[in-house]
Design a protein around this motif. Structure first.
Motif, PDB file in Angstrom:
ATOM      1  N   ALA A 345     -11.762  -1.384  -3.793  1.00 47.53           N
ATOM      2  CA  ALA A 345     -11.639  -2.808  -4.124  1.00 47.53           C
ATOM      3  C   ALA A 345     -10.391  -3.059  -4.963  1.00 47.53           C
ATOM      4  O   ALA A 345     -10.063  -2.281  -5.852  1.00 47.53           O
ATOM      5  CB  ALA A 345     -12.878  -3.273  -4.879  1.00 47.53           C
ATOM      6  N   GLY A 346      -9.666  -4.127  -4.648  1.00 47.01           N
ATOM      7  CA  GLY A 346      -8.487  -4.501  -5.408  1.00 47.01           C
ATOM      8  C   GLY A 346      -7.196  -3.881  -4.932  1.00 47.01           C
ATOM      9  O   GLY A 346      -6.120  -4.279  -5.372  1.00 47.01           O
ATOM     10  N   THR A 347      -7.257  -2.907  -4.018  1.00 49.75           N
ATOM     11  CA  THR A 347      -6.044  -2.282  -3.498  1.00 49.75           C
ATOM     12  C   THR A 347      -5.602  -2.981  -2.222  1.00 49.75           C
ATOM     13  O   THR A 347      -6.412  -3.596  -1.525  1.00 49.75           O
ATOM     14  CB  THR A 347      -6.271  -0.792  -3.196  1.00 49.75           C
ATOM     15  N   THR A 348      -4.316  -2.853  -1.911  1.00 52.12           N
ATOM     16  CA  THR A 348      -3.791  -3.487  -0.697  1.00 52.12           C
ATOM     17  C   THR A 348      -4.428  -2.884   0.547  1.00 52.12           C
ATOM     18  O   THR A 348      -4.835  -3.593   1.468  1.00 52.12           O
ATOM     19  CB  THR A 348      -2.265  -3.330  -0.630  1.00 52.12           C
ATOM     20  N   GLY A 349      -4.521  -1.539   0.580  1.00 48.10           N
ATOM     21  CA  GLY A 349      -5.132  -0.875   1.723  1.00 48.10           C
ATOM     22  C   GLY A 349      -6.589  -1.251   1.888  1.00 48.10           C
ATOM     23  O   GLY A 349      -7.063  -1.489   3.012  1.00 48.10           O
TER      24      GLY A 349
END
Length: 575
Positions: A345-349
């Motif tokens: 959660a919260g990452t671009t990927g």
């Protein structure tokens, strides 16, 4: 000031990722709408609206069948049940797949050779048209609405996670939005637009599931044993997670009977689902219908094997506790797994993976609900309005307008009912639709095709008895008496109210007057799936009604009609 910069940066990153997620989501939905508008230009007449003109190839129709069948229940519900219940959850996958053998061997080609648009066409080919079209039309609409409820509940789950919105009002507005979109698909694109949307989303769904499956396996060095071991450990159930009985293994006996009921409903229900049956009419010949089912079995079989990896992968990598925290019914397991694989959660990927999987799942739901709405509205317009109410005097334009109005009404009813069922697992809800279809439709279809002594009275008895018994058992089951997972619920009453009601309850005083009462209600019928009772009732009523009722003149005519139907079913001549 500097102490707050990391937080501000994280907030900006999260907002950016959410915008990216929503953008991809909206883009895929826009593509499906473009396909629908494109299909509108070549949709002409009732044949084009109901069956796409019957011009799809066996491969195209096979992909569309798999797209119709691989619904929110398949992608979200089954992965969730496996993640929460382990081995017992995979029984859904087995049942959904084996069911296609019944459709292939006993229904697909024969139905295509004998009908034109709906299931009622087959029944009316040898039995009295009016009563058969009325009964089949009512059954089609009821089964379709139950199936629609499951898809809309899945849509609410997906959009809620995607937009990170919580609360009942957000779920309700999501369900309303899905209902509006599905009505647009049906009214604008008809069967051709719906079929192409199903083809596109089926390809995307298989591709997305394959990527996630390979990704999970790669994390474990393609060692299935390692994956299953981690899943069992993460579930905190140990070896019980990998063995039968976690979901259907209570000692009271009803749980085991529920397992049998589920299996019977899944295996027999597919061949009687209205939106699956109508797919056999979108190809030129009965042989193409059989080939379509062969293609569908291959595609669906591969997908259900992947659900095993997805479910256990979600349990191992995300954790059953996290899945339950997001959604107690497990519907978010697949999307949470996708986000985890992308980086969390919260990452671009993670946002990209969540966006892609959620968008594909949402497109899946839109395609399926469009197919269901089209099937039920077509049955109302073709069977009830044109044939029964207008007695064949309706023009083609009047029939089309009626079908589109019916789509709006049926969509509205499905939306209203979905709001009350939004906390249930979608695979579980679909299993109920299978049970109702197998109880009401399958006896009439099989006995019409294979039993000479079958009569109109017997068909009416079978359809209505199957409908009433299956729905009645659902209303008396734990689903309506405390939730699908148990019979315990909490209500807020005063201590005096609890005493007046005569409830045995444990209470915790809150303030001076109000107590929280945990009441245990016992459902009159402990079975959660009615199939093991209602399906035999449907068959028995059809057989006994044929043997005991009906006028001799009708029985003789219907016997001669069987001979004509048999020739048509085997050869397609005279259709």
């Amino acid at each position: 000031m500097t102490q707050h910069l990391p937080l501000a940066a994280a907030t900006a990153q999260s907002a950016s990722n959410k915008g990216l997620t929503i953008g991809l989501f909206v883009a895929l939905v826009a593509v499906t709408l473009v396909i629908t508008l494109w299909a509108r230009r070549s949709t002409r007449g009732t044949g084009g609206f109901y069956t796409g003109g019957g011009q799809f190839s066996a491969l195209q129709n096979g992909i569309a069948i798999s797209g119709d069948y691989l619904s929110a229940a398949s992608f979200l519900g089954i992965a969730g049940i496996i993640a929460l219940s382990g081995y017992d959850g995979f029984l859904y996958s087995i049942g959904f797949l084996v069911a296609w053998l019944v459709a292939l061997l006993m229904v697909a080609e024969l139905l295509r050779n004998t009908g034109r648009f709906t299931m009622a066409d087959v029944l009316a080919a040898r039995l009295r048209s009016g009563p058969m079209r009325t009964a089949a039309g009512v059954s089609t609409i009821v089964v379709s609405i139950f199936y629609l409820i499951a898809q809309m509940v899945g849509a609410a789950t997906i959009v809620g996670q995607l937009l990170d919105v919580k609360g009942a009002s957000a779920q309700i507005w999501t369900i309303v939005g899905v209902g509006a979109l599905m009505i647009v698909y049906v009214v604008v694109g008809g069967m051709k637009g719906t079929t192409w949307v199903q083809i596109v989303k089926a390809v995307l769904l298989i591709a997305g599931a394959a990527v996630m499956t390979l990704w999970v396996l790669a994390k474990y060095g393609f060692d299935i044993s390692h994956l299953l071991g981690d899943a069992a450990t993460a579930s905190k159930k140990g070896d019980a997670f990998l063995q039968p009985g976690l979901k259907y293994g209570s000692t009271d006996g009803w749980s085991k009977l529920d397992l049998v009921s589920l299996g019977v409903a899944l295996v027999l229900g597919t061949a009687a689902l209205p939106h699956v049956l109508v797919r056999f009419y979108t190809v030129p010949t009965g042989r193409d219908a059989r080939k379509s089912v062969n293609w569908a079995i291959g595609i669906i079989g591969v997908f259900y094997l992947m659900t095993l990896v997805l479910g256990f992968g979600a349990a191992a990598l995300v954790g059953t506790a996290t899945i339950k925290e997001k959604d107690p019914s497990g519907n978010t397991a697949a999307t949470l797994l996708a986000e985890h694989l992308g980086g969390g959660a919260g990452t671009t990927g993670g946002s990209l993976m969540l966006a892609f999987v959620a968008a594909v799942a949402f497109a899946t739901i839109l395609a399926v609900v469009a197919g269901l709405t089209l099937t039920s509205s077509s049955s109302f317009a073709h069977d009830l309005y044109a044939s029964v109410i207008r007695k064949g005097r309706a023009t083609e334009r009047q029939e089309l307008v009626t079908a589109k109005i019916a789509a709006v009404v049926i969509g509205a009813v499905a939306v209203a009912l979905s709001i009350f069922a939004r906390d249930l697992n979608v695979a579980f809800l679909v299993a109920l639709a299978f049970a109702i279809a197998a109880s009401a439709n399958l006896p009439a279809i099989l006995l019409t095709l294979f039993w000479r002594r079958f009569t109109t009275f017997g068909a009416k008895c079978g359809i209505y008895a199957g409908l009433v018994s299956s729905i009645g058992l659902v209303l008396l089951s734990p689903i309506c008496w405390g939730g699908a997972s148990g019979t315990v619920h909490a209500v807020k009453l005063t201590a005096a109210q609890a005493k007046d009601c005569g409830v045995e309850a444990s209470s915790k005083q809150v303030g001076n007057a109000t107590a929280l009462i945990s009441c245990t209600t016992t459902a009159p019928v402990p079975l959660q799936n009615p199939g093991v009772i209602s399906i035999p009732i449907g068959f028995a009523a059809a057989v006994l009604g044929s043997l005991a009722g009906g006028r001799r003149r009708d029985e003789e005519a219907e016997g001669r009609g069987f001979a004509e139907l048999e020739v048509r079913a085997l050869t397609g001549v005279g259709r």
